[in-house]
Motif scaffolding. Structure first.
Motif, mmCIF file in Angstrom:
data_model
loop_
_atom_site.group_PDB
_atom_site.id
_atom_site.type_symbol
_atom_site.label_atom_id
_atom_site.label_comp_id
_atom_site.label_asym_id
_atom_site.label_seq_id
_atom_site.Cartn_x
_atom_site.Cartn_y
_atom_site.Cartn_z
ATOM 1 N N VAL A 1 83.847 44.282 38.248
ATOM 2 C CA VAL A 1 85.032 43.464 38.488
ATOM 3 C C VAL A 1 86.140 44.372 39.012
ATOM 4 N N ASN A 2 87.222 43.766 39.485
ATOM 5 C CA ASN A 2 88.341 44.530 40.029
ATOM 6 C C ASN A 2 89.523 44.608 39.077
ATOM 7 N N GLU A 3 89.541 43.726 38.066
ATOM 8 C CA GLU A 3 90.666 43.721 37.133
ATOM 9 C C GLU A 3 90.250 43.039 35.837
ATOM 10 N N VAL A 4 91.015 43.323 34.771
ATOM 11 C CA VAL A 4 90.834 42.647 33.499
ATOM 12 C C VAL A 4 92.216 42.303 32.948
ATOM 13 N N THR A 5 92.254 41.300 32.097
ATOM 14 C CA THR A 5 93.495 40.925 31.425
ATOM 15 C C THR A 5 93.403 41.312 29.961
ATOM 16 N N ILE A 6 94.416 42.014 29.495
ATOM 17 C CA ILE A 6 94.461 42.507 28.122
ATOM 18 C C ILE A 6 95.585 41.788 27.397
ATOM 19 N N THR A 7 95.243 41.132 26.295
ATOM 20 C CA THR A 7 96.218 40.357 25.533
ATOM 21 C C THR A 7 96.182 40.792 24.072
ATOM 22 N N ALA A 8 97.332 41.135 23.517
ATOM 23 C CA ALA A 8 97.403 41.516 22.111
ATOM 24 C C ALA A 8 97.415 40.263 21.250
ATOM 25 N N ALA A 9 96.358 40.072 20.448
ATOM 26 C CA ALA A 9 96.301 38.923 19.538
ATOM 27 C C ALA A 9 97.173 39.171 18.309
ATOM 28 N N THR A 10 97.307 40.444 17.934
ATOM 29 C CA THR A 10 98.250 40.891 16.922
ATOM 30 C C THR A 10 98.953 42.111 17.510
ATOM 31 N N ASP A 11 99.881 42.721 16.784
ATOM 32 C CA ASP A 11 100.361 44.025 17.217
ATOM 33 C C ASP A 11 99.138 44.936 17.344
ATOM 34 N N ALA A 12 99.027 45.648 18.457
ATOM 35 C CA ALA A 12 97.788 46.381 18.720
ATOM 36 C C ALA A 12 98.055 47.659 19.502
ATOM 37 N N GLU A 13 97.205 48.660 19.238
ATOM 38 C CA GLU A 13 97.207 49.908 19.997
ATOM 39 C C GLU A 13 95.802 50.122 20.542
ATOM 40 N N PHE A 14 95.699 50.543 21.798
ATOM 41 C CA PHE A 14 94.377 50.677 22.414
ATOM 42 C C PHE A 14 94.399 51.734 23.514
ATOM 43 N N LEU A 15 93.208 52.227 23.837
ATOM 44 C CA LEU A 15 93.002 53.219 24.884
ATOM 45 C C LEU A 15 92.109 52.619 25.956
ATOM 46 N N LEU A 16 92.543 52.712 27.210
ATOM 47 C CA LEU A 16 91.748 52.278 28.356
ATOM 48 C C LEU A 16 91.222 53.503 29.083
ATOM 49 N N MET A 17 89.929 53.509 29.384
ATOM 50 C CA MET A 17 89.318 54.621 30.105
ATOM 51 C C MET A 17 88.559 54.079 31.309
ATOM 52 N N GLU A 18 89.141 54.234 32.479
ATOM 53 C CA GLU A 18 88.459 53.838 33.711
ATOM 54 C C GLU A 18 87.676 55.029 34.226
ATOM 55 N N VAL A 19 86.371 54.844 34.422
ATOM 56 C CA VAL A 19 85.496 55.955 34.794
ATOM 57 C C VAL A 19 84.461 55.501 35.817
ATOM 58 N N PRO A 20 83.977 56.429 36.675
ATOM 59 C CA PRO A 20 82.851 56.103 37.547
ATOM 60 C C PRO A 20 81.616 55.750 36.731
ATOM 61 N N MET A 21 80.833 54.811 37.226
ATOM 62 C CA MET A 21 79.632 54.399 36.518
ATOM 63 C C MET A 21 78.406 55.209 36.936
ATOM 64 N N LYS A 22 78.530 55.988 38.027
ATOM 65 C CA LYS A 22 77.440 56.854 38.474
ATOM 66 C C LYS A 22 77.818 58.308 38.225
ATOM 67 N N ILE A 23 76.865 59.081 37.713
ATOM 68 C CA ILE A 23 77.092 60.508 37.481
ATOM 69 C C ILE A 23 76.695 61.254 38.741
ATOM 70 N N GLU A 24 77.689 61.741 39.466
ATOM 71 C CA GLU A 24 77.454 62.480 40.705
ATOM 72 C C GLU A 24 78.252 63.779 40.630
ATOM 73 N N GLN A 25 77.578 64.895 40.857
ATOM 74 C CA GLN A 25 78.228 66.189 40.724
ATOM 75 C C GLN A 25 77.903 67.065 41.928
ATOM 76 N N SER A 26 78.932 67.727 42.411
ATOM 77 C CA SER A 26 78.744 68.743 43.434
ATOM 78 C C SER A 26 78.979 70.097 42.797
ATOM 79 N N SER A 27 78.487 71.145 43.435
ATOM 80 C CA SER A 27 78.687 72.503 42.927
ATOM 81 C C SER A 27 79.893 73.105 43.601
ATOM 82 N N LYS A 28 80.688 73.835 42.817
ATOM 83 C CA LYS A 28 81.854 74.514 43.384
ATOM 84 C C LYS A 28 81.411 75.472 44.476
ATOM 85 N N ASN A 29 80.227 76.027 44.291
ATOM 86 C CA ASN A 29 79.723 76.990 45.258
ATOM 87 C C ASN A 29 78.945 76.319 46.402
#
Length: 244
Positions: free
Chosen positions: A216-244
């Motif tokens: 998806v491109n977006e989500v809606t976040i609604t606090a049902a009570t007073d709330a604290e949360f962490l959002l982590m947006e990350v790539p879903m594919k593990i792709e790595q290049s070498s520095k060298n």
């Protein structure tokens, strides 16, 4: 097409060493669950409590981006790059382990416990030069809004890592809602709810529940009570290049 994964707090792996109580969202240490290995490049999400006067002895890491977010108490950090620092609630710490580092973490306060999140992200570059950074955040900047605490950009808000990932913290009053728009196509969003009840689209999360969504491109976040949360947006594919 929207895809989701829901991890209730009480389904996490546990480790209790007396001085350390840890809850593992993903496989870690003695906890191994082939269905809970990672969420994209998000490899580790540990919810740790360290007793007073105790801590992690000097140990190595390499080729991982390691983020620590203190929730309560003070944690002293020492590493092989000659950094000595204390992190506390309101701070965020990042290490690019790269070609290899050693570090230790201790709770020097014998009277109080330390609670913190330890997060590991696969980097998009291997064998980079190790580095350390920490910053102190303004807690008011997450009240009823999303405070960016991490990105891929050195000059952006928060700390930066070698990965196309963005982290935000929110501290919402009951009834507050906000739409989060993904920064990069193909990324997923993992929400870890720290306190209270929060709805992500139609999914209710209670304290320490985790919820991943992608396709998806977006989500809606609604606090049902007073709330604290962490959002982590990350790539879903593990792709790595070498520095060298």
């Amino acid at each position: 097409m929207e895809n989701t994964v829901f991890h209730k707090a009480d389904t996490r792996g546990t480790a209790n060493f007396g001085w350390l109580q840890s809850y593992h969202t993903f496989s870690f240490g003695h906890y191994h669950n082939p269905e809970r290995m990672n969420f994209g490049v998000l490899r580790v999400l540990n919810d740790d409590t360290v007793d007073g006067g105790m801590g992690f002895d000097r140990h190595p890491h390499d080729n991982m981006e390691i983020i620590s977010i203190p929730l309560e108490g003070d944690l002293e950090h020492k590493d092989s790059m000659n950094n000595v620092a204390t992190i506390k609630n309101g701070d965020i710490q990042v290490m690019s382990a790269g070609t290899g580092i050693f570090h230790s973490e201790y709770n020097k306060n014998t009277a109080n416990k330390v609670k913190f999140l330890q997060i590991w992200i696969y980097p998009n570059k291997r064998n980079v030069t190790p580095r350390y950074d920490q910053i102190t955040l303004n807690l008011a900047d997450r009240h009823n809004k999303l405070q960016q605490i991490l990105s891929p950009n050195e000059n952006d808000e928060g700390v930066w890592i070698h990965q196309n990932a963005w982290f935000h913290l929110g501290n919402f009053d009951a009834g507050v809602a906000q739409t989060y728009t993904f920064k990069q196509n193909g990324n997923g969003l993992y929400i870890f709810n720290l306190k209270g009840d929060v709805k992500v689209n139609d999914q209710l999360l209670q304290t320490r529940d985790g919820y991943g969504v992608w396709g998806v491109n977006e989500v809606t976040i609604t606090a049902a009570t007073d709330a604290e949360f962490l959002l982590m947006e990350v790539p879903m594919k593990i792709e790595q290049s070498s520095k060298n």
